[in-house]
Design a protein around this motif. Structure first.
Motif, mmCIF file in Angstrom:
data_model
loop_
_atom_site.group_PDB
_atom_site.id
_atom_site.type_symbol
_atom_site.label_atom_id
_atom_site.label_comp_id
_atom_site.label_asym_id
_atom_site.label_seq_id
_atom_site.Cartn_x
_atom_site.Cartn_y
_atom_site.Cartn_z
ATOM 1 N N ASN A 1 0.829 -1.212 0.000
ATOM 2 C CA ASN A 1 0.000 0.000 0.000
ATOM 3 C C ASN A 1 0.860 1.257 0.000
ATOM 4 O O ASN A 1 0.556 2.222 -0.697
ATOM 5 C CB ASN A 1 -0.939 0.008 1.214
ATOM 6 C CG ASN A 1 -2.236 -0.754 0.933
ATOM 7 O OD1 ASN A 1 -2.533 -1.078 -0.215
ATOM 8 N ND2 ASN A 1 -2.988 -1.041 1.975
ATOM 9 N N ALA B 1 -8.678 -7.307 0.280
ATOM 10 C CA ALA B 1 -9.637 -6.433 -0.411
ATOM 11 C C ALA B 1 -10.487 -5.651 0.592
ATOM 12 O O ALA B 1 -11.096 -4.646 0.251
ATOM 13 C CB ALA B 1 -10.542 -7.257 -1.326
ATOM 14 N N LEU B 2 -10.540 -6.150 1.854
ATOM 15 C CA LEU B 2 -11.407 -5.537 2.862
ATOM 16 C C LEU B 2 -10.650 -4.502 3.681
ATOM 17 O O LEU B 2 -9.432 -4.380 3.593
ATOM 18 C CB LEU B 2 -11.959 -6.623 3.802
ATOM 19 C CG LEU B 2 -12.654 -7.839 3.156
ATOM 20 C CD1 LEU B 2 -13.122 -8.811 4.233
ATOM 21 C CD2 LEU B 2 -13.826 -7.392 2.295
ATOM 22 N N GLU B 3 -11.392 -3.773 4.513
ATOM 23 C CA GLU B 3 -10.799 -2.884 5.502
ATOM 24 C C GLU B 3 -9.871 -3.691 6.405
ATOM 25 O O GLU B 3 -10.179 -4.846 6.675
ATOM 26 C CB GLU B 3 -11.896 -2.256 6.387
ATOM 27 C CG GLU B 3 -12.810 -1.312 5.669
ATOM 28 C CD GLU B 3 -12.177 0.047 5.410
ATOM 29 O OE1 GLU B 3 -11.070 0.313 5.951
ATOM 30 O OE2 GLU B 3 -12.756 0.819 4.644
ATOM 31 N N ASN C 1 -7.847 -2.553 1.864
ATOM 32 C CA ASN C 1 -8.354 -2.138 0.539
ATOM 33 C C ASN C 1 -7.226 -2.164 -0.487
ATOM 34 O O ASN C 1 -7.074 -1.255 -1.297
ATOM 35 C CB ASN C 1 -8.970 -0.745 0.600
ATOM 36 C CG ASN C 1 -10.089 -0.682 1.625
ATOM 37 O OD1 ASN C 1 -10.955 -1.555 1.658
ATOM 38 N ND2 ASN C 1 -10.050 0.309 2.498
ATOM 39 N N HIS D 1 -7.791 -5.163 -6.065
ATOM 40 C CA HIS D 1 -8.967 -4.672 -6.795
ATOM 41 C C HIS D 1 -9.615 -5.703 -7.705
ATOM 42 O O HIS D 1 -10.619 -5.399 -8.343
ATOM 43 C CB HIS D 1 -8.574 -3.405 -7.571
ATOM 44 C CG HIS D 1 -7.921 -2.392 -6.683
ATOM 45 N ND1 HIS D 1 -6.554 -2.202 -6.643
ATOM 46 C CD2 HIS D 1 -8.444 -1.582 -5.726
ATOM 47 C CE1 HIS D 1 -6.260 -1.295 -5.721
ATOM 48 N NE2 HIS D 1 -7.383 -0.903 -5.152
#
Ligand SMILES: Cc1ncc(C[n+]2csc(CCOP(=O)(O)OP(=O)(O)O)c2C)c(N)n1
Lengths: 533, 196
Positions: free
Chosen positions: A364, A386-388, A391, A394
């Motif tokens: 990230n 992909a989740l909190e 993120n 994609h």
């Protein structure tokens, strides 16, 4: 006490062992994984050895199982529903060649998508390949049907599909065993006229398969898996597979007496269906999955007396249950309580201390410095990125698609093009895509999250981890200086950011392998070691 | 006899150990069992449930229908509320009060308690504390099973035999501490039942 409590998946495994298989071939996938795991656990307790290690993917598993059958022995091949897409090529063609030793494909569907990308219905594949398909509704019936499937396969010389769904695979009930039988002897007759599928052979074999259909239907008419439970109309129900359980639950709970036709073996037994239609003036079609047979029974224009998923009597999508069936029969179960408003969702998450977390923290940081920061990813524990709070990824479409989709996007001009894939997913179907990228010199960075296991499905042995993955990348032609390894740990964050940034800015194919063992499997190893000493 | 139990918790809390003891006890009593499990995706810190049905006649559905569960046995208080639509009007909630907070928006404990008290005489169990008193903080699942045991309709001796057989391989001390934990829960439950 001669009953043992088994998951549906385990009932298949035990039945296959008792039926005298010589091997099981499988790639893990919820809810089918426990079939192979049970055989792996039990195989030491058996007189004759049974081959049971994991295959690289469902296609290699299927072809090996077909080879074992070619050599005259019985084999079981297991996968989740989407796995049959991967194995569809050998599956469809093995219906044309036919089999020698019994070949049974246990395929586990996941209606409501508890752990899957879709809820495709494997009965479609049974029809597509024109082979017999069994769909029992209880754990005991699964046990008995597995033996029946091997006998049927050897009798009609075709592969037999055994379909189950999550609910049956992952539910326990008492199961009684029947007598065990010996494995087949090695017997591999030369039969190129069946197994060399050049057009002149394929046409003849295909005609033979078409000619068999009447015989297969006759077997369905007489199968113990298909039976008419009499009752009084005017409504009747055709209950396919596990839908039978919910229909009978409601019939018992509300003391109803409608006739029920239970279907557990395909092709559909036309005469039995006809006799139910003659008895009733309205039929509810209850299928766990797609309205595959509802559509067929309605025909293109007709079917005014048919109720089911297509007219909204039952929901079009999702798993059935007794309440849904009750509503479909016009009974409204009384609501006692609702879920209180304060209850919030508790989504799954990466384990505390998982290396995937540290990988995403570093990635990230790097990706945030780009205007376009798409990350193509894949299926595994790392999909939870992909989740909190991450993120970080994609896409997640099908196994292996991270590398090939990133390549296509790179071909379209997207920069940077980054893929994140797990070790097991890489060997399942990522390697071939990487070869495409190398042949095309696509500017692409592939990050392989190597946690030394197939974690998502419970920690099975991966086909290649550690130095084997490095060797594969070298062998495929990735330049040595662009194969980098990192250790996803908090203490390595800065170093990992630097390496990722260097490779992501490189205009060619690069691979970064993040190596750190899954904390779950590491803890399990420690526990078994402690128990041994 | 016909009993439907929802076991609830968070992935990794080990509700299947509880299921396994009840299964064994029911099997000992020659009853029919159906018990669902959750594997795969939601195991990782997500909400997990197991439907457990025990009967002396044939059981068709693996799933418990709405409004027909006799018990919700939860090892986490918020998770007990998630399955309330399945609970029968006279059904009982037996839950641990030990919270497991791993997401945004976890409600206040007093709101959770208010909702729990709307059900019929809930049994609230300080499971972690009782487990420590029993001698091992990791036995709170057996405390919870003990607290639920008077409502299941299977004799306590069958449960204790089942605990013994499940933990047998781990040695007599582990068996003993789990049985102590079971009894702690059972006592608390009996006490709450007699003191309104
Ligand atoms: C075709 C297909 N087969 C099997 C699965 C089930 N499946 C999902 S994730 C996964 C394992 C992924 O392992 P790995 O790539 O090593 O990642 P990890 O979970 O260890 O992070 C499997 C087998 C699937 N979704 N699709």
């Amino acid at each position: 006490m001669n009953k043992q409590l088994l998951l549906g998946a385990e009932a298949i495994a035990l039945a296959a062992l008792d039926a005298g298989i010589s091997g099981v071939y499988a790639y893990p996938g919820t809810p089918s994984t426990e079939i192979t795991e049970y055989i792996q656990k039990k195989s030491h307790a058996i007189d004759q050895p049974v081959r049971s290690t994991w295959s690289a993917n469902e296609k290699t598993a299927y072809e090996a199982a077909l080879g074992m059958s070619y050599a005259g022995k019985r084999s079981l091949v297991c996968m989740k529903h989407v796995g049959l897409n991967v194995a569809a090529d050998p599956f469809i063609n093995s219906a044309i060649t036919g089999v020698n030793g019994g070949l049974v494909i246990a395929v586990a569907d996941d209606p409501s998508m508890h752990s899957s990308q879709n809820e495709q219905d494997s009965r479609f594949y049974g029809k597509f390949a024109m082979v017999p398909l069994l769909e029992p509704s209880s754990q005991q019936d699964l046990y008995n049907a597995t033996r029946h499937a091997f006998d049927l396969s050897e009798s009609v010389k075709l592969p037999v599909l055994l379909r189950l769904t999550t609910r049956l695979a992952h539910s326990r009930a008492g199961v009684e065993r029947s007598a065990t039988r010996m494995q087949n002897l090695l017997h591999a007759p030369y039969a190129p006229e069946r197994f060399v599928l050049m057009p002149h052979n394929a046409r003849r074999q295909y005609n033979l398969l078409l000619g068999m259909q009447e015989e297969l239907e006759k077997r369905s008419e007489n199968s113990w898996l298909n039976r008419l439970i009499s009752g009084s109309g005017p409504k009747g129900v055709i209950a396919f597979g596990i839908a039978y359980n919910y229909v009978m639950e409601i019939r018992q709970a509300y003391a109803l007496d409608f006739p029920v036709l239970q279907i557990g073996q395909y092709p559909l037994p036309r005469k039995l269906v006809e006799s139910l239609f003659n008895e009733c003036n309205e039929i509810l079609v209850a299928e766990e999955g797609y309205p595959l047979y509802e559509e067929l029974l309605r025909g293109y224009f007709g079917g005014n007396n048919i109720r089911g998923r297509l007219d909204g009597t039952l929901p079009r999508a999702g798993e059935l249950n007794a309440d849904i069936i009750a509503r479909g029969l016009g009974i409204e179960p009384k609501k006692v309580r609702a879920i209180p408003g304060i209850v919030v969702n508790r989504p799954p998450e990466l384990c505390k201390g998982c290396g995937h977390r540290d990988l995403y923290d570093a990635l990230n940081k790097v990706m945030n410095s780009f205007a376009e920061h798409h990350v193509f990813s894949d299926i595994g524990c790392y999909t939870l990125g992909a989740l909190e709070p991450f993120n970080a990824i994609h896409t997640c479409v099908d196994m292996g698609a991270s590398i090939t989709m990133a390549k296509g996007a790179a071909d379209a001009g997207l920069r940077p093009a980054v893929a994140v894939i797990g070790d097991s997913t890489f060997t399942h179907s990522g390697m071939t895509g990487l070869l495409d990228a190398i042949n095309d010199r696509s500017p692409l960075t592939v990050i392989i999250a190597d946690n030394d296991t197939t974690a998502m499905t419970g920690g099975q042995q991966s086909s290649a981890t550690g130095s084997k993955i490095l060797d594969i990348c070298r062998g495929l032609g990735v330049e040595e200086q662009h194969i980098r390894t990192i250790i996803p740990l908090k203490s390595h964050l800065e170093k990992n950011i630097t390496i990722l940034a260097e490779e992501i800015s490189y205009e060619g194919v690069s691979v970064v392998i993040a190596q750190r063992e899954c904390i779950e499997t590491a803890a399990r190893k420690k526990r078994t070691q402690a128990a041994r000493s | 006899m016909n009993i439907n139990i929802i076991l609830a918790g968070v992935g990794g809390q080990g509700i299947l150990t509880i299921a396994s003891v009840i299964d064994r006890a029911a099997l000992q009593s020659s009853l029919t069992i159906r018990q669902t499990e959750v594997h795969g995706m939601s195991q990782r810190g997500g909400a997990v449930q197991s439907h457990l049905r025990i009967s002396n006649r044939e059981i068709y559905s693996d799933l418990i229908a709405e409004g027909t569960a006799n018990l919700i046995l939860s090892v986490e208080p918020l998770e007990a509320l998630r399955y309330l639509p399945l609970l029968a009007s006279a059904g009982r909630v037996i839950t641990s009060t030990d919270q497991f907070i791993n997401m945004e928006g976890y409600p206040a404990m007093e709101d959770i308690l208010t909702e729990l008290h709307r059900t019929n005489l809930p049994v609230l169990v300080n499971a972690a504390e009782l487990a420590r008193e029993a001698g091992n903080s990791r036995t709170s699942n057996m405390v919870m099973l003990g607290a639920a045991s008077p409502f299941i309709g299977i004799a306590a001796t069958h449960f204790e035999e089942a605990i013994e057989s499940l933990f047998h391989a781990k040695g007599p001390e582990i068996v003993a501490v789990n049985i102590r934990a079971f009894r702690k829960g059972e006592e608390l439950s009996q006490h709450q039942a007699t003191t309104p």
